[in-house]
Design an enzyme around this catalytic site. Structure first.
Site, PDB file in Angstrom:
ATOM      1  N   HIS A   1     -27.408  -8.006 -26.498  1.00 31.72           N
ATOM      2  CA  HIS A   1     -26.499  -7.893 -25.332  1.00 31.72           C
ATOM      3  C   HIS A   1     -26.655  -6.494 -24.744  1.00 31.72           C
ATOM      4  O   HIS A   1     -26.115  -5.528 -25.282  1.00 31.72           O
ATOM      5  CB  HIS A   1     -25.048  -8.126 -25.756  1.00 31.72           C
ATOM      6  CG  HIS A   1     -24.095  -8.173 -24.595  1.00 31.72           C
ATOM      7  ND1 HIS A   1     -23.263  -9.242 -24.360  1.00 31.72           N
ATOM      8  CD2 HIS A   1     -23.829  -7.292 -23.599  1.00 31.72           C
ATOM      9  CE1 HIS A   1     -22.540  -9.006 -23.283  1.00 31.72           C
ATOM     10  NE2 HIS A   1     -22.857  -7.825 -22.790  1.00 31.72           N
TER      11      HIS A   1
ATOM     12  N   HIS B   1     -26.958  -4.038 -21.006  1.00 29.72           N
ATOM     13  CA  HIS B   1     -26.947  -3.833 -19.553  1.00 29.72           C
ATOM     14  C   HIS B   1     -27.901  -2.678 -19.231  1.00 29.72           C
ATOM     15  O   HIS B   1     -27.631  -1.533 -19.640  1.00 29.72           O
ATOM     16  CB  HIS B   1     -25.546  -3.454 -19.064  1.00 29.72           C
ATOM     17  CG  HIS B   1     -24.520  -4.505 -19.357  1.00 29.72           C
ATOM     18  ND1 HIS B   1     -24.173  -5.487 -18.450  1.00 29.72           N
ATOM     19  CD2 HIS B   1     -23.776  -4.744 -20.467  1.00 29.72           C
ATOM     20  CE1 HIS B   1     -23.249  -6.276 -18.985  1.00 29.72           C
ATOM     21  NE2 HIS B   1     -22.995  -5.846 -20.215  1.00 29.72           N
TER      22      HIS B   1
ATOM     23  N   LYS C   1     -25.447 -16.588 -18.745  1.00 30.05           N
ATOM     24  CA  LYS C   1     -24.222 -15.847 -19.052  1.00 30.05           C
ATOM     25  C   LYS C   1     -23.058 -16.355 -18.227  1.00 30.05           C
ATOM     26  O   LYS C   1     -23.149 -16.436 -16.991  1.00 30.05           O
ATOM     27  CB  LYS C   1     -24.460 -14.355 -18.767  1.00 30.05           C
ATOM     28  CG  LYS C   1     -23.263 -13.453 -19.001  1.00 30.05           C
ATOM     29  CD  LYS C   1     -22.969 -13.245 -20.482  1.00 30.05           C
ATOM     30  CE  LYS C   1     -21.662 -12.521 -20.718  1.00 30.05           C
ATOM     31  NZ  LYS C   1     -21.749 -11.091 -20.549  1.00 30.05           N
TER      32      LYS C   1
ATOM     33  N   HIS D   1     -18.550 -14.383 -21.912  1.00 29.97           N
ATOM     34  CA  HIS D   1     -17.580 -13.286 -21.884  1.00 29.97           C
ATOM     35  C   HIS D   1     -16.220 -13.965 -22.076  1.00 29.97           C
ATOM     36  O   HIS D   1     -15.690 -14.579 -21.154  1.00 29.97           O
ATOM     37  CB  HIS D   1     -17.642 -12.520 -20.555  1.00 29.97           C
ATOM     38  CG  HIS D   1     -16.704 -11.350 -20.544  1.00 29.97           C
ATOM     39  ND1 HIS D   1     -17.133 -10.057 -20.553  1.00 29.97           N
ATOM     40  CD2 HIS D   1     -15.346 -11.291 -20.572  1.00 29.97           C
ATOM     41  CE1 HIS D   1     -16.079  -9.246 -20.595  1.00 29.97           C
ATOM     42  NE2 HIS D   1     -14.981  -9.972 -20.594  1.00 29.97           N
TER      43      HIS D   1
ATOM     44  N   HIS E   1     -19.673  -9.774 -27.635  1.00 31.93           N
ATOM     45  CA  HIS E   1     -18.827  -8.607 -27.901  1.00 31.93           C
ATOM     46  C   HIS E   1     -17.414  -8.997 -28.344  1.00 31.93           C
ATOM     47  O   HIS E   1     -16.426  -8.709 -27.674  1.00 31.93           O
ATOM     48  CB  HIS E   1     -18.765  -7.652 -26.703  1.00 31.93           C
ATOM     49  CG  HIS E   1     -18.669  -8.290 -25.332  1.00 31.93           C
ATOM     50  ND1 HIS E   1     -17.739  -9.230 -25.017  1.00 31.93           N
ATOM     51  CD2 HIS E   1     -19.392  -8.093 -24.206  1.00 31.93           C
ATOM     52  CE1 HIS E   1     -17.906  -9.576 -23.738  1.00 31.93           C
ATOM     53  NE2 HIS E   1     -18.898  -8.912 -23.242  1.00 31.93           N
TER      54      HIS E   1
ATOM     55  N   ASP F   1     -23.876  -4.219 -26.060  1.00 31.50           N
ATOM     56  CA  ASP F   1     -23.112  -4.162 -24.810  1.00 31.50           C
ATOM     57  C   ASP F   1     -23.173  -2.755 -24.230  1.00 31.50           C
ATOM     58  O   ASP F   1     -22.221  -2.309 -23.576  1.00 31.50           O
ATOM     59  CB  ASP F   1     -21.669  -4.622 -25.006  1.00 31.50           C
ATOM     60  CG  ASP F   1     -20.957  -4.864 -23.677  1.00 31.50           C
ATOM     61  OD1 ASP F   1     -21.640  -5.101 -22.665  1.00 31.50           O
ATOM     62  OD2 ASP F   1     -19.722  -4.775 -23.652  1.00 31.50           O
TER      63      ASP F   1
HETATM   64  C1  NCD Z   1     -19.891  -4.373 -18.768  1.00 35.77           C
HETATM   65  C2  NCD Z   1     -20.584  -3.692 -17.582  1.00 35.77           C
HETATM   66  O1  NCD Z   1     -20.226  -2.569 -17.239  1.00 35.77           O
HETATM   67  O2  NCD Z   1     -21.502  -4.304 -17.025  1.00 35.77           O
HETATM   68  N1  NCD Z   1     -18.715  -3.631 -19.093  1.00 35.77           N
HETATM   69  C3  NCD Z   1     -18.062  -3.632 -20.280  1.00 35.77           C
HETATM   70  O3  NCD Z   1     -16.998  -3.025 -20.371  1.00 35.77           O
HETATM   71  N2  NCD Z   1     -18.523  -4.254 -21.336  1.00 35.77           N
HETATM   72  C4  NCD Z   1     -19.608  -5.793 -18.472  1.00 35.77           C
HETATM   73  C5  NCD Z   1     -19.242  -6.609 -19.671  1.00 35.77           C
HETATM   74  O4  NCD Z   1     -20.049  -6.852 -20.559  1.00 35.77           O
HETATM   75  O5  NCD Z   1     -18.068  -7.013 -19.752  1.00 35.77           O
HETATM   76 ZN    ZN Z   2     -21.717  -6.691 -21.489  1.00 39.66          ZN
END
Ligand code: NCD
Ligand code: ZN
Length: 346
Positions: free
Chosen positions: A14, A16, A100, A137, A175, A248
């Site tokens: 996971h 970003h 997702k 999520h 998460h 995450d």
């Molecule tokens: C994530 C993001 O900033 O893209 N933020 C987070 O707090 N985890 C989005 C997500 O996974 O919820």
């Molecule tokens: Zn995330």
């Protein structure tokens, strides 16, 4: 005391990476230690088609430092308009490993998310046929539901009925942050698994709120009370293959976090394996780190385990107050404190 451990190269299920100028730094941070990563699709313009995923993948690949084995595994962002044809095409093109589900409005860049699960039932059926997992999520967005209860209520209202309706669907609850989520996943069928982040293993809501509001601990789902942190540590170190690594890591520029309306997300990728090692060590469970980080996720996704290794060494290293982030700066998780471990590549 264990001072050094060689483990199979881990994967991050996971992640970003964002896009544009920051990709250079975000990709480098993850490509150093991780073999593969499931790349979240919540860009400003979400990744909703196989063609967009292929284009985003090529932007990521351009930034992988030479010699790194890193492979991005792409995902699509489900909307009310994700058709079965989109799913079939994604499967046929081969870049997409999962889809997702963001409840509309639940988190960063989720405005295009699904407004009700029954809008995508036929899409879910095609995902089963295509053997593509659903990444969830798991939070309700109802204004009258307390933010600390949103995960628990999502499980009762949406996840339990979903897995009853589609027992063959592979589901990853992303998460997880609560005892209830850990219990739900542990008691569900083998088609249901969960990722756990470093921040939810190392911290609880006191770290975020006692002595002043610490915006760099603000992520979604939000940090819960310490009994939930303990439950997650127990799940992650249990040896149960349903629980595996997903950082995450979700960087936001410093000014967007330190703001009167700060963004949700912690940037952990730069030291992720050190954070997990610290968390596992805190409950004397370092021997469980390799399977959580390097075996169980690959097994769930039907991927071969990585064949090379990394070596974790116990030593303290300062964490910078900020790191470069395109033209901006990002404050890493645990900034100004110390890592307890370093990774030596082999
Ligand atoms: C994530 C993001 O900033 O893209 N933020 C987070 O707090 N985890 C989005 C997500 O996974 O919820
Ligand atoms: Zn995330």
């Amino acid at each position: 005391m264990i001072e050094r451990m060689q483990i199979t190269r881990p994967d991050d299920f996971h992640l970003h990476l964002r896009d544009g100028k920051v990709l250079k730094e975000t990709v480098a941070a993850s490509a150093r230690d991780f073999g593969r990563a499931i790349i979240m699709p919540n860009l400003h313009h979400p990744v909703t088609t196989a063609e967009q995923a292929a284009e985003y993948k090529s932007q990521i690949i351009e930034q992988i430092p030479r010699g790194s084995p890193f492979q991005p595994l792409m995902t699509l962002y489900l909307t009310d308009n994700t058709t079965s044809e989109i799913v079939r095409k994604a499967k046929a093109m081969g870049d997409v490993y999962a889809l997702k589900f963001y409840p509309a409005g639940a988190t960063t860049h989720s405005d295009f998310g699904v407004t009700a699960l029954n809008n995508i039932f036929s899409t879910l059926e095609t995902m089963i046929d295509s053997n593509l997992p659903l990444l969830v999520h798991g939070e309700v967005t109802d204004a009258d539901i307390d933010i600390f209860d949103r995960e628990k209520i999502f499980i009762d209202r949406h996840l339990i009925p979903l897995v009853e309706r589609y027992p063959e669907l592979n589901v990853v609850m992303e998460h997880i942050t609560t005892q209830e989520a850990a219990d739900f996943v542990a008691s569900a069928s083998d088609n249901v698994a969960a990722t756990i982040t470093p921040q939810h293993l190392l911290y609880n809501r006191n770290h975020m709120l006692v002595g002043g509001i610490k915006p760099h601990f603000y992520c979604l789902p939000i940090l819960k009370r310490n009994i939930h942190q303990d439950a997650l540590l127990k799940a992650a170190t249990s040896g149960n293959p349903k629980f595996f690594l997903g950082t995450d890591s979700a960087p936001h520029a410093k000014q967007d976090k330190e703001n009167s309306c700060g963004c949700a997300g912690c940037f952990s990728a730069f030291g992720a394996m050190a954070f997990y090692a610290e968390a596992f060590d805190s409950v004397d469970a370092l021997e469980q780190l390799e399977s959580f980080s390097s075996h169980f996720g690959a097994d769930f996704y039907g991927l071969p385990r990585n064949t090379d290794t990394i070596t974790l060494v116990r030593n303290r290293k300062d964490i910078p107050a900020f790191l470069p982030f395109g033209d901006m700066e990002v404050v890493p998780l645990k900034a100004g404190e110390q890592l307890h471990w370093s990774v030596e590549s082999t």
